[in-house]
Write a protein that holds these residues in place. Structure first.
Motif, mmCIF file in Angstrom:
data_model
loop_
_atom_site.group_PDB
_atom_site.id
_atom_site.type_symbol
_atom_site.label_atom_id
_atom_site.label_comp_id
_atom_site.label_asym_id
_atom_site.label_seq_id
_atom_site.Cartn_x
_atom_site.Cartn_y
_atom_site.Cartn_z
ATOM 1 N N THR A 138 -52.110 -23.015 -43.108
ATOM 2 C CA THR A 138 -51.279 -23.280 -44.282
ATOM 3 C C THR A 138 -49.991 -24.017 -43.919
ATOM 4 O OG1 THR A 138 -52.133 -21.227 -45.257
ATOM 5 C CG2 THR A 138 -50.214 -22.223 -46.306
ATOM 6 N N TYR A 139 -49.346 -23.593 -42.827
ATOM 7 C CA TYR A 139 -48.073 -24.198 -42.405
ATOM 8 C C TYR A 139 -48.210 -24.677 -40.967
ATOM 9 C CZ TYR A 139 -46.594 -21.437 -46.413
ATOM 10 O OH TYR A 139 -46.491 -20.878 -47.658
ATOM 11 N N ASN A 140 -49.017 -25.674 -40.765
ATOM 12 C CA ASN A 140 -49.309 -26.127 -39.410
ATOM 13 C C ASN A 140 -48.061 -26.720 -38.751
ATOM 14 O OD1 ASN A 140 -50.830 -26.623 -37.151
ATOM 15 N ND2 ASN A 140 -51.594 -28.587 -37.879
ATOM 16 N N SER A 141 -47.790 -26.251 -37.536
ATOM 17 C CA SER A 141 -46.662 -26.740 -36.767
ATOM 18 C C SER A 141 -47.095 -26.891 -35.318
ATOM 19 C CB SER A 141 -45.483 -25.758 -36.837
ATOM 20 O OG SER A 141 -44.532 -26.044 -35.832
ATOM 21 N N PRO A 142 -46.744 -27.982 -34.679
ATOM 22 C CA PRO A 142 -47.157 -28.176 -33.281
ATOM 23 C C PRO A 142 -46.499 -27.195 -32.323
ATOM 24 C CG PRO A 142 -45.616 -29.896 -33.958
ATOM 25 C CD PRO A 142 -45.977 -29.134 -35.201
ATOM 26 N N PHE A 143 -45.432 -26.539 -32.777
ATOM 27 C CA PHE A 143 -44.700 -25.626 -31.900
ATOM 28 C C PHE A 143 -45.132 -24.168 -32.062
ATOM 29 C CE2 PHE A 143 -41.837 -29.147 -33.066
ATOM 30 C CZ PHE A 143 -41.764 -29.759 -31.821
ATOM 31 N N MET A 144 -45.941 -23.884 -33.086
ATOM 32 C CA MET A 144 -46.373 -22.510 -33.316
ATOM 33 C C MET A 144 -47.853 -22.359 -33.016
ATOM 34 S SD MET A 144 -44.363 -21.406 -36.801
ATOM 35 C CE MET A 144 -45.087 -19.774 -36.748
ATOM 36 N N TYR A 145 -48.207 -21.232 -32.423
ATOM 37 C CA TYR A 145 -49.603 -20.881 -32.166
ATOM 38 C C TYR A 145 -50.335 -21.950 -31.355
ATOM 39 C CZ TYR A 145 -49.192 -16.934 -35.348
ATOM 40 O OH TYR A 145 -48.829 -15.737 -35.938
ATOM 41 N N SER A 146 -49.663 -22.459 -30.338
ATOM 42 C CA SER A 146 -50.286 -23.501 -29.512
ATOM 43 C C SER A 146 -51.452 -22.966 -28.691
ATOM 44 C CB SER A 146 -49.246 -24.131 -28.588
ATOM 45 O OG SER A 146 -48.656 -23.137 -27.758
ATOM 46 N N SER A 147 -51.485 -21.632 -28.470
ATOM 47 C CA SER A 147 -52.540 -21.037 -27.639
ATOM 48 C C SER A 147 -53.496 -20.161 -28.432
ATOM 49 C CB SER A 147 -51.908 -20.212 -26.504
ATOM 50 O OG SER A 147 -51.053 -20.996 -25.716
ATOM 51 N N ILE A 148 -53.489 -20.314 -29.764
ATOM 52 C CA ILE A 148 -54.280 -19.394 -30.571
ATOM 53 C C ILE A 148 -55.781 -19.569 -30.363
ATOM 54 C CG2 ILE A 148 -54.479 -20.822 -32.657
ATOM 55 C CD1 ILE A 148 -53.822 -18.211 -34.235
ATOM 56 N N ASN A 149 -56.206 -20.752 -29.968
ATOM 57 C CA ASN A 149 -57.643 -21.009 -29.764
ATOM 58 C C ASN A 149 -58.069 -20.882 -28.312
ATOM 59 O OD1 ASN A 149 -58.129 -21.633 -32.531
ATOM 60 N ND2 ASN A 149 -57.189 -23.646 -32.214
ATOM 61 N N ASP A 150 -57.174 -20.387 -27.464
ATOM 62 C CA ASP A 150 -57.501 -20.196 -26.052
ATOM 63 C C ASP A 150 -58.450 -19.006 -25.908
ATOM 64 O OD1 ASP A 150 -57.622 -19.875 -23.350
ATOM 65 O OD2 ASP A 150 -55.472 -19.591 -23.048
ATOM 66 N N THR A 151 -59.644 -19.251 -25.390
ATOM 67 C CA THR A 151 -60.642 -18.171 -25.236
ATOM 68 C C THR A 151 -60.731 -17.671 -23.803
ATOM 69 O OG1 THR A 151 -62.386 -19.810 -24.890
ATOM 70 C CG2 THR A 151 -62.039 -19.034 -27.150
ATOM 71 N N SER A 152 -59.951 -18.254 -22.911
ATOM 72 C CA SER A 152 -60.050 -17.879 -21.497
ATOM 73 C C SER A 152 -59.098 -16.759 -21.102
ATOM 74 C CB SER A 152 -59.777 -19.113 -20.617
ATOM 75 O OG SER A 152 -58.454 -19.591 -20.841
ATOM 76 N N SER A 153 -58.141 -16.433 -21.991
ATOM 77 C CA SER A 153 -57.184 -15.380 -21.664
ATOM 78 C C SER A 153 -56.621 -14.784 -22.943
ATOM 79 C CB SER A 153 -56.030 -15.948 -20.819
ATOM 80 O OG SER A 153 -55.296 -16.888 -21.576
ATOM 81 N N VAL A 154 -56.048 -13.603 -22.805
ATOM 82 C CA VAL A 154 -55.349 -12.973 -23.926
ATOM 83 C C VAL A 154 -53.879 -13.366 -23.836
ATOM 84 C CG1 VAL A 154 -54.641 -10.801 -24.989
ATOM 85 C CG2 VAL A 154 -56.928 -11.020 -24.012
ATOM 86 N N ASN A 155 -53.341 -13.935 -24.891
ATOM 87 C CA ASN A 155 -51.945 -14.359 -24.886
ATOM 88 C C ASN A 155 -51.264 -13.928 -26.181
ATOM 89 O OD1 ASN A 155 -52.282 -16.576 -26.944
ATOM 90 N ND2 ASN A 155 -53.648 -17.379 -25.349
ATOM 91 N N MET A 156 -50.001 -14.288 -26.307
ATOM 92 C CA MET A 156 -49.209 -13.826 -27.446
ATOM 93 C C MET A 156 -49.669 -14.433 -28.767
ATOM 94 S SD MET A 156 -47.015 -11.708 -26.124
ATOM 95 C CE MET A 156 -45.601 -11.515 -27.191
#
Length: 405
Positions: A138-156
């Motif tokens: 909804t509010y896409n920003s290049p600075f937010m959730y940059s690692s949300i699609n990372d499947t290789s590790s658990v991150n913030m």
């Protein structure tokens, strides 16, 4: 303020080679002057008087700067006075600069870890909860959730969490500490209310919100939900515990009266209920059972005591609190009598904790007290809305009518 003129004799200086940490009794170090190549200090009593006078002026404008910000600006002013001398014009420019900082209204986005929703978004008057994937779409920003699609590790970003928008907070954007204070107070209020609704120590210990002086991430949005500022921390870590899932619509429908406190403290009665709720929520988060029990007892005192100027818990007050809560919560004569007896027994534990630090209190005792107070808050909130109650006397008038009905 004009009478507090900073004079040369108010300052003390020494060579840089002696060290900036070389504190002098009665003086407050303000830093190093590279103009005069000296370490500089000011008399503590002068700095204190200056600050008190300054805060009187600033508070009259309803601007609540953080203490850190005020000290920082005062220190800069003191150093300038040391280097160039004091004048009324210089002071007036300093004051005008402080008064020029504007309070602005923003929405703030934060993350609550190990909390999951069964909907993409849930909206309430004071806040909105978001599924993080939905928020990013909804509010896409290049600075937010940059690692949300990372499947290789658990991150913030990809660990289980819910985003919360705190609506219409009043901040001073030039004062980061003030922003943190405002956010911290508001998110603490939300979490305490959430804890009460969940009503279980194990459930709330799963929840994690990273907001300390070292670990913080927040995002500021304007009314159009355009990001206007943020604070990121790269050294946070979170461990995915068993998540708490909210059946969101049902959950907030069942607890709507409690969450109305989040943005509706409209009279003295709601102020009392809010203070009680904060203590009750805090009691669940506390890992020490004795302290939890004591905080729950304080919640009851905040909720039902008539004297707002301090009191000693005497037998007559204990009797009144327990009787009032039993009458509010119990829906039959038998239940009220049983609850009254239980509450008086539990209050004996309160005294043992306060006076000796020891007690036989168990988790069951704590939950019995917690549940009774929680029910009392819910009953009072419902009746306050229906009958337009404004103060504690409205509760006692109602309770008196129950006694004689």
């Amino acid at each position: 303020m004009a009478n507090i003129q900073l004079k040369p004799e108010n300052f003390l200086d020494w060579d840089i080679k002696e060290g900036i940490l070389n504190q002098r009794d009665g003086y407050l170090n303000i830093g190093t002057s590279f103009v005069k190549m000296k370490v500089v200090a000011i008399k503590i009593e002068v700095a204190t008087e200056f600050k008190e006078s300054l805060l009187k002026i600033l508070n009259s404008t309803n601007k609540k700067f953080s203490d850190h910000f005020i000290i920082q600006k005062m220190t800069e002013f003191f150093m300038n006075v040391y280097e160039e001398g004091y004048s009324e014009t210089k002071y007036n420019l300093f004051l005008k600069k402080l008064q020029s900082f504007k309070t602005k209204q923003v929405n703030v986005y934060l993350k609550i870890y190990n909390l999951d929703l069964d909907v993409e978004k849930f909206d309430m008057p004071g806040f909105t909860l978001y599924n993080p994937v939905y928020f990013k779409q909804t509010y896409n920003s290049p600075f937010m959730y940059s690692s949300i699609n990372d499947t290789s590790s658990v991150n913030m970003d990809n660990s289980i969490h819910t985003g919360i928008i705190l609506k219409k907070l009043q901040i001073i954007q030039e004062d980061p500490k003030q922003i943190m204070q405002v956010i911290s107070e508001k998110i603490t209020s939300f979490l305490n209310l959430l804890y009460i609704c969940l009503g279980n120590k194990n459930a709330i210990q799963k929840l994690d919100f990273c907001f300390t002086h070292n670990n913080v991430e927040y995002h500021l949005f304007n009314d159009d939900m355009v990001e206007i500022g943020s604070s990121y921390s790269s050294d946070n870590s979170t461990f995915v515990k068993g998540s708490t899932q909210l059946k969101t619509n049902i959950f907030f429908e069942n607890n709507k009266h409690l969450f109305s406190l989040f943005n509706n403290i409209s009279n003295k009665l709601y102020e009392k209920i809010f203070r009680a709720a904060m203590w009750l929520g805090k009691s669940l988060k506390n890992e020490n059972l004795g302290d939890s029990f004591l905080q729950a007892a304080i919640a009851l005192e905040c909720l039902l005591t008539r004297n707002e100027k301090g009191y000693v818990i005497q037998p007559s007050i204990t009797y009144s609190l327990c009787e009032t809560l039993a009458l509010l919560v119990g829906d039959t004569k038998e239940k009220r009598i049983d609850l009254f007896k239980d509450l008086r027994k539990l209050y004996g534990y309160r005294s043992a904790i306060v006076h000796s630090g020891q007690t036989e209190v168990t988790f069951q005792d704590y939950y019995n007290l917690f549940d009774a107070i929680k029910q009392g808050i819910y009953v009072i909130l419902k009746l306050a809305e229906e009958q337009k109650w404004n103060n504690i006397e409205d509760i006692y008038t109602y309770v008196e009518s129950l006694k004689f009905s």
